[in-house]
Design a protein around this motif. Structure first.
Motif, PDB file in Angstrom:
ATOM      1  N   GLY A 275       0.833  -1.197   0.000  1.00 51.88           N
ATOM      2  CA  GLY A 275       0.000   0.000   0.000  1.00 51.88           C
ATOM      3  C   GLY A 275       0.861   1.237   0.000  1.00 51.88           C
ATOM      4  N   THR A 276       0.290   2.316   0.479  1.00 53.25           N
ATOM      5  CA  THR A 276       0.979   3.590   0.433  1.00 53.25           C
ATOM      6  C   THR A 276       1.257   4.072   1.844  1.00 53.25           C
ATOM      7  OG1 THR A 276      -0.266   4.065  -1.550  1.00 53.25           O
ATOM      8  CG2 THR A 276       0.848   5.906  -0.541  1.00 53.25           C
ATOM      9  N   ALA A 277       2.461   4.584   2.029  1.00 54.42           N
ATOM     10  CA  ALA A 277       2.805   5.146   3.333  1.00 54.42           C
ATOM     11  C   ALA A 277       2.576   6.641   3.295  1.00 54.42           C
ATOM     12  CB  ALA A 277       4.267   4.860   3.643  1.00 54.42           C
ATOM     13  N   LEU A 278       1.866   7.153   4.276  1.00 53.36           N
ATOM     14  CA  LEU A 278       1.622   8.590   4.338  1.00 53.36           C
ATOM     15  C   LEU A 278       2.563   9.204   5.361  1.00 53.36           C
ATOM     16  CD1 LEU A 278      -2.272   8.623   4.351  1.00 53.36           C
ATOM     17  CD2 LEU A 278      -0.720   8.519   2.424  1.00 53.36           C
ATOM     18  N   PHE A 279       3.236  10.259   4.952  1.00 50.66           N
ATOM     19  CA  PHE A 279       4.219  10.899   5.817  1.00 50.66           C
ATOM     20  C   PHE A 279       3.697  12.233   6.320  1.00 50.66           C
ATOM     21  CE2 PHE A 279       8.399   8.786   5.463  1.00 50.66           C
ATOM     22  CZ  PHE A 279       8.014   7.737   4.659  1.00 50.66           C
ATOM     23  N   HIS A 280       4.229  12.621   7.466  1.00 51.07           N
ATOM     24  CA  HIS A 280       4.047  13.998   7.907  1.00 51.07           C
ATOM     25  C   HIS A 280       5.441  14.569   8.058  1.00 51.07           C
ATOM     26  CE1 HIS A 280       3.367  17.195  10.950  1.00 51.07           C
ATOM     27  NE2 HIS A 280       2.542  17.527   9.985  1.00 51.07           N
ATOM     28  N   GLY A 281       5.790  15.500   7.194  1.00 52.09           N
ATOM     29  CA  GLY A 281       7.186  15.913   7.132  1.00 52.09           C
ATOM     30  C   GLY A 281       7.999  14.716   6.679  1.00 52.09           C
ATOM     31  N   ASP A 282       9.051  14.413   7.426  1.00 54.32           N
ATOM     32  CA  ASP A 282       9.863  13.268   6.997  1.00 54.32           C
ATOM     33  C   ASP A 282       9.574  12.027   7.825  1.00 54.32           C
ATOM     34  OD1 ASP A 282      10.957  14.378   9.303  1.00 54.32           O
ATOM     35  OD2 ASP A 282      12.932  13.563   8.839  1.00 54.32           O
ATOM     36  N   LYS A 283       8.499  12.074   8.632  1.00 56.96           N
ATOM     37  CA  LYS A 283       8.199  10.930   9.501  1.00 56.96           C
ATOM     38  C   LYS A 283       6.983  10.179   8.997  1.00 56.96           C
ATOM     39  CE  LYS A 283      10.144  12.672  13.772  1.00 56.96           C
ATOM     40  NZ  LYS A 283      10.631  13.983  13.275  1.00 56.96           N
ATOM     41  N   LEU A 284       7.104   8.868   8.970  1.00 55.82           N
ATOM     42  CA  LEU A 284       5.983   8.026   8.569  1.00 55.82           C
ATOM     43  C   LEU A 284       4.866   8.140   9.597  1.00 55.82           C
ATOM     44  CD1 LEU A 284       5.094   5.725   6.587  1.00 55.82           C
ATOM     45  CD2 LEU A 284       5.885   4.154   8.301  1.00 55.82           C
ATOM     46  N   LYS A 285       3.629   8.363   9.135  1.00 56.13           N
ATOM     47  CA  LYS A 285       2.506   8.455  10.068  1.00 56.13           C
ATOM     48  C   LYS A 285       1.674   7.193  10.041  1.00 56.13           C
ATOM     49  CE  LYS A 285       2.533  12.085  12.422  1.00 56.13           C
ATOM     50  NZ  LYS A 285       2.320  12.213  13.825  1.00 56.13           N
ATOM     51  N   THR A 286       1.233   6.844   8.834  1.00 52.65           N
ATOM     52  CA  THR A 286       0.343   5.697   8.744  1.00 52.65           C
ATOM     53  C   THR A 286       0.468   5.079   7.361  1.00 52.65           C
ATOM     54  OG1 THR A 286      -1.961   5.017   8.875  1.00 52.65           O
ATOM     55  CG2 THR A 286      -1.563   7.203   8.056  1.00 52.65           C
ATOM     56  N   THR A 287       0.055   3.839   7.252  1.00 55.48           N
ATOM     57  CA  THR A 287       0.044   3.243   5.920  1.00 55.48           C
ATOM     58  C   THR A 287      -1.384   2.862   5.573  1.00 55.48           C
ATOM     59  OG1 THR A 287       0.398   1.029   6.771  1.00 55.48           O
ATOM     60  CG2 THR A 287       2.345   2.269   6.164  1.00 55.48           C
ATOM     61  N   ILE A 288      -1.707   2.999   4.308  1.00 53.94           N
ATOM     62  CA  ILE A 288      -3.042   2.603   3.873  1.00 53.94           C
ATOM     63  C   ILE A 288      -2.892   1.458   2.891  1.00 53.94           C
ATOM     64  CG2 ILE A 288      -4.219   4.779   4.256  1.00 53.94           C
ATOM     65  CD1 ILE A 288      -3.724   5.504   1.401  1.00 53.94           C
ATOM     66  N   ASN A 289      -3.822   0.512   2.968  1.00 52.85           N
ATOM     67  CA  ASN A 289      -3.714  -0.615   2.039  1.00 52.85           C
ATOM     68  C   ASN A 289      -5.066  -1.094   1.540  1.00 52.85           C
ATOM     69  OD1 ASN A 289      -4.261  -1.588   4.579  1.00 52.85           O
ATOM     70  ND2 ASN A 289      -2.155  -2.256   4.877  1.00 52.85           N
ATOM     71  N   ASN A 290      -5.008  -2.064   0.663  1.00 53.43           N
ATOM     72  CA  ASN A 290      -6.195  -2.661   0.049  1.00 53.43           C
ATOM     73  C   ASN A 290      -7.152  -1.627  -0.533  1.00 53.43           C
ATOM     74  OD1 ASN A 290      -5.106  -5.054   0.773  1.00 53.43           O
ATOM     75  ND2 ASN A 290      -6.248  -5.207   2.679  1.00 53.43           N
ATOM     76  N   MET A 291      -8.377  -1.601   0.012  1.00 50.27           N
ATOM     77  CA  MET A 291      -9.417  -0.730  -0.553  1.00 50.27           C
ATOM     78  C   MET A 291      -8.994   0.733  -0.465  1.00 50.27           C
ATOM     79  SD  MET A 291     -12.112  -1.216  -2.090  1.00 50.27           S
ATOM     80  CE  MET A 291     -12.685   0.179  -2.996  1.00 50.27           C
ATOM     81  N   ASP A 292      -8.468   1.101   0.700  1.00 51.77           N
ATOM     82  CA  ASP A 292      -8.061   2.497   0.891  1.00 51.77           C
ATOM     83  C   ASP A 292      -7.020   2.917  -0.142  1.00 51.77           C
ATOM     84  OD1 ASP A 292      -9.708   3.008   2.938  1.00 51.77           O
ATOM     85  OD2 ASP A 292      -8.231   2.617   4.520  1.00 51.77           O
ATOM     86  N   ASP A 293      -6.108   2.000  -0.421  1.00 50.56           N
ATOM     87  CA  ASP A 293      -5.063   2.354  -1.380  1.00 50.56           C
ATOM     88  C   ASP A 293      -5.649   2.519  -2.779  1.00 50.56           C
ATOM     89  OD1 ASP A 293      -2.352   2.883  -1.979  1.00 50.56           O
ATOM     90  OD2 ASP A 293      -2.230   0.933  -2.953  1.00 50.56           O
ATOM     91  N   GLN A 294      -6.618   1.659  -3.130  1.00 56.13           N
ATOM     92  CA  GLN A 294      -7.250   1.806  -4.452  1.00 56.13           C
ATOM     93  C   GLN A 294      -7.943   3.157  -4.564  1.00 56.13           C
ATOM     94  OE1 GLN A 294      -9.189  -1.501  -6.333  1.00 56.13           O
ATOM     95  NE2 GLN A 294      -8.782  -2.767  -4.547  1.00 56.13           N
TER      96      GLN A 294
END
Lengths: 362, 329
Positions: free
Chosen positions: A202-221
Motif C-alpha cells: 500500500g501507500t505510506a503517508l508521511f508527515h514531514g519526513d516521519k511516517l505516520k500511517t500506511t493505507i492498504n487494500n481498498m483504501d489504497d485503491q
C-alpha cells in the motif's frame, strides 16, 4: 602557417583526452575494478546504529552475495564495503533505496539529503518502504533469481512508466518536492517482505519526513483514484462481488473557505469485468440499483479515508494548495494543518459502468 | 516575480530604444576615433580604465561560474584551475582570429544552444506540477520582494550596450530597433519559461534550496540512450561561454590600448598575449583566494550583478546625452 596544422590538431586532441577524464587527476573508473551499486537497503539496529545492505557484484558472472554492515553514518557504509570487497563500490548506478519501516517512523530527512547531495546519484532514485525482513528475502531468493536487484528495478520502473494505479511509485525528486512543499505531505510505497515474498502492500503517508500511517487494500485503491494516478487498472470490490476494469476517475476538489467544507466530486468510468452477485444486469433497474450500491460504498470508504488523513494531520492529496489563489497571500503550513483537521467532508461519486457481461441469471 | 520579469522586460525595451537612437549616430561608425570625438581624449582614457574593471568582473564571473558548474556536475575530482585554463585557452584561440571571425562564431553558438530552451517545455506539463504552485502571482508581502532579484534580471538582460563598440564591424541597417526588440523579447520569454518551469518542477520552497535549479531539471530528464543529459547540455554551453569570453577578451585588449593611450599604434601579438596572461593570472588568483572560500554568499557575484546592471543602465544614456550635445553644436 600550413605546417603548423598537424601540430595544433595534435594539441587539441591532447586537450580533449585530458579533459575527458584520462588524466591522472580524475577518479578511478576502470570497468574491471569497480562494482556499481544498484540499491541500498537501510534499517535501524536495536543499538542505535544503521544496518546497511547491498548485493554484489552486479552484472557480471560471479556468484552474488549480500553484504551487510553496521555503521553510524550512511556514507561510512560505502567506505567500509570497499575495505572488505576487492572491487570499489560506485554509487553512479544507484536506482533503489529500501528503507525499513521502523526507521521511517523516526524520520528519514538526513538519509534522503545525504543521497540527494551526492552528484552521482540520479534524482530518479526510487524510494521504497519495506515492512519486514528484506535481508532474509534477499538471501533466500538469490539462489533462485540471480539478477534479483535488476528485476526489482524493472518492476518499479514498469509501474512508474505506465501509471496504472497499481502502485504508488515515488522517486527522490518527487519525494523532495513533496517534503518541502508547505501544503503537501510525501507518500512512499510500502512493500511487505518475508523469507519468501516481497509484495506491494500500500501507500505510506508521511508527515514531514516521519511516517505516520500506511493505507492498504481498498483504501489504497481509492487513494489511487483520488490523487496518485486517477486510474486503476482493476478495481476490486469484494463486498459487491464485482470487479471494475480500466477505471478512470475525474476528481474535482472544491474547498469552500467560508463554510469550511471540502466538496469532492468524482466521476468514475469503468468496464464491468467480473460479477458474481445475483442481480440481473440486463435489467436496467437492477443495474442502476447495483450502481447506486457501489456509489454509496465508495462514498463511504472515501470519507473514511479522508477522515483518517485528517485525524493523522496528513495531506498527501495537496488539498492545502486549494487555499492558495492568484491574488491573495498564502497561509502558513501550520495554519493549514490546524484548519485541515476541522474541515467537513462532502463526497459525491457518480459511477458509469459499462456492462459487458451477459446476465448471470438465465 | 512573473510580473517583475515582464516589467523589467519593458524597461529594458525603453533602454534599447535609446540605444538604437545612439546607433544611428555617425560618431559610432569610426570606433574609438569617433567616440573620442564625443568625449575628448582625456575622458576616454578615464572611461577606458573604468571599463576595464567592468569587463574584467564580467569575464571572471562568467568563466569561474561556468567552470564551477562543470566541476560540480561533470569532473568532481579534477582541479578546477585546469578547467579555467582550458576554457580560457579555447577562447584565447578564438579571439586571436580577430574581431570579425569572433563574432561570426555567433552563428555556431546560436545553432548549438538555441534548442536548449525547448528542453524545458515538457516541465510545464509534468503530471506532478500544479498551477497552484505559482500562486500568489502578485506577492502582497513586501518582505518577499527583493531588489536583488530585480537587479539579477536586469543584469541578465544586459549585454546589448557592448554592441555599440562593435559598430565599425557591423553593417549599417535601418531596422536596428526591430532586431533589438526581437532579441529582448526572446530573452524575456526565455526567463519567463525558465522561471515558471522551475517553480512548477520544484515548488517555491524547494526551489530556494537548490543551487543550480536549471541543471538539476535537465538532470531529471531521461533518454533511453544517454542517461546523464546534463553532461551534454553543460558541454554545449561551452560554445556560448567561449564566444562571450573571446569577445570580452578583445574588448579588454582594445580598452587597455585606449587606457594606455596606445591606440594609434598597430595591434601586436605580444601585447595581446601579455593582456591574456594578465587576465588568466587574475582569474586564477580570483578563484583560488576569493571564490573558493566564500562560496555562496560571495560578494563577487553581487558586485558583478550590480556592475552589469549599472553598465546597461548608464552607457546608452550617457552616449545619448553626449551625442545630443555634440549634434546641437
Amino acid at each position: 602557417m600550413k605546417g603548423y596544422k598537424p601540430t595544433s590538431l595534435l594539441f587539441v586532441f591532447c586537450f580533449l583526452i585530458v579533459m575527458s577524464g584520462c588524466s591522472p587527476y580524475t577518479e578511478n573508473n576502470i570497468v574491471e575494478e569497480i562494482a556499481p551499486v544498484i540499491f541500498w537497503s537501510i534499517k535501524n539496529d536495536p543499538n542505535g546504529q544503521l544496518s546497511i545492505t547491498t548485493l554484489v557484484p552486479p552484472l557480471i558472472k560471479e556468484t552474488k552475495q549480500t553484504f551487510t554492515l553496521k555503521v553510524d553514518l550512511i556514507k561510512q557504509g560505502g567506505k567500509e564495503f570497499n575495505l572488505k570487497y576487492y572491487r570499489e563500490l560506485k554509487t553512479g548506478q544507484l536506482r533503489m533505496l529500501f528503507i525499513n519501516k521502523e526507521l521511517a517512523f523516526k524520520g528519514i530527512r538526513t538519509l534522503i539529503n545525504t543521497l540527494f547531495t551526492d552528484p552521482d546519484v540520479s534524482s530518479r532514485l526510487y524510494i521504497v518502504i519495506v515492512d519486514g525482513d528484506f535481508e532474509a528475502y534477499l538471501k533466500n531468493q538469490l539462489s533462485k533469481q540471480p539478477s534479483l536487484d535488476y528485476f526489482l528495478y524493472r518492476m518499479l520502473k514498469h509501474y512508474e512508466k505506465y501509471n496504472q494505479g497499481d502502485m504508488s511509485i515515488v522517486n527522490l525528486h518527487e519525494f523532495m518536492k513533496q517534503l518541502y512543499s508547505p501544503f503537501q505531505d510525501p507518500i512512499l510505497p510500502v512493500f511487505k517482505a518475508d523469507k519468501n515474498n516481497f509484495t506491494y502492500e500500500g501507500t505510506a503517508l508521511f508527515h514531514g519526513d516521519k511516517l505516520k500511517t500506511t493505507i492498504n487494500n481498498m483504501d489504497d485503491q481509492i487513494f489511487q483514484l483520488l490523487g496518485n494516478d486517477r486510474y486503476v487498472k482493476l478495481l476490486a470490490l469484494p463486498k459487491q462481488k464485482l470487479v471494475l476494469g480500466r477505471v478512470r476517475s475525474k476528481v474535482e476538489f472544491r474547498l469552500d473557505q467560508t463554510t469550511k467544507v471540502l466538496h469532492v466530486t468524482d466521476q468514475i468510468n469503468g468496464r464491468l469485468e467480473e460479477y458474481q452477485g445475483n442481480k440481473n444486469l440486463l435489467n436496467q433497474s437492477e443495474l442502476s440499483s447495483l450502481n447506486k450500491e457501489v456509489e454509496v460504498y465508495l462514498e463511504h470508504e472515501t470519507t473514511e479515508l479522508l477522515k483518517n488523513m485528517q485525524k493523522e494531520k496528513v495531506d498527501p492529496l495537496q488539498i492545502g494548495l486549494l487555499t492558495t489563489s492568484p491574488f491573495f497571500e498564502r497561509m502558513t503550513s501550520k495554519e493549514w494543518k490546524d484548519q485541515w483537521e476541522n474541515i467537513k467532508l462532502d463526497v459525491h461519486f457518480s459511477l458509469k459502468i459499462q456492462p459487458v457481461t451477459t446476465g448471470n441469471k438465465m | 516575480m512573473i510580473i517583475v520579469i515582464i516589467g523589467i522586460g519593458f524597461v529594458s525595451q525603453l533602454n534599447l530604444f535609446i540605444l538604437s537612437k545612439c546607433w544611428k549616430s555617425r560618431f559610432l561608425k569610426d570606433g574609438a576615433e569617433g567616440i573620442s570625438k564625443l568625449f575628448g581624449k582625456r575622458m576616454i582614457r578615464l572611461y577606458a580604465f573604468i571599463g576595464l574593471f567592468f569587463i574584467f568582473m564580467k569575464m571572471a564571473i562568467f568563466t569561474i561560474g561556468y567552470s564551477d558548474i562543470m566541476h560540480q556536475y561533470i569532473f568532481p575530482s579534477i582541479n578546477n584551475n585546469w578547467l579555467i585554463l582550458f576554457i580560457f585557452l579555447t577562447s584565447l584561440y578564438l579571439a586571436s582570429k580577430g574581431m570579425e571571425k569572433t563574432f561570426q562564431f555567433v552563428v555556431i553558438v546560436m545553432l548549438s544552444t538555441f534548442w536548449i530552451i525547448f528542453v524545458f517545455i515538457p516541465f510545464l506539463f509534468a503530471p506532478m506540477s500544479s498551477i497552484h504552485d505559482l500562486y500568489p502571482l502578485i506577492p502582497n508581502d513586501p518582505s518577499l520582494f527583493s531588489w536583488k532579484g530585480v537587479l539579477l534580471i536586469w543584469s541578465s538582460l544586459s549585454g546589448p550596450e557592448y554592441l555599440i563598440f562593435l559598430k565599425p564591424w557591423l553593417t549599417h541597417d535601418k531596422r536596428q530597433f526591430m532586431y533589438f526588440t526581437i532579441g529582448n523579447m526572446i530573452s524575456v520569454l526565455e526567463y519567463l519559461l525558465l522561471f515558471i518551469a522551475a517553480i512548477l518542477f520544484f515548488g517555491s520552497n524547494y526551489l530556494s534550496k537548490t543551487l543550480y535549479p536549471t541543471i538539476d531539471m535537465i538532470k531529471y530528464l531521461q533518454s533511453p540512450v544517454f542517461e546523464r543529459m546534463e553532461i551534454i547540455v553543460i558541454s554545449v554551453y561551452l560554445f556560448y561561454i567561449v564566444f562571450a569570453l573571446a569577445l570580452f577578451l578583445l574588448f579588454f585588449y582594445g580598452l587597455s590600448r585606449l587606457a594606455l593611450a596606445k591606440w594609434n599604434l598597430q595591434t601586436t601579438r605580444k601585447g595581446y598575449l601579455f593582456c591574456a596572461a594578465v587576465i588568466l593570472s587574475s582569474f586564477l588568483i580570483f578563484y583560488n583566494f576569493l571564490w573558493k572560500f566564500s562560496y555562496k554568499g560571495f560578494w563577487g557575484l553581487d558586485l558583478e550583478i550590480a556592475l552589469s546592471s549599472l553598465s546597461y543602465l548608464i552607457i546608452p544614456i550617457i552616449l545619448w546625452i553626449a551625442i545630443k550635445r555634440k549634434e546641437d553644436v
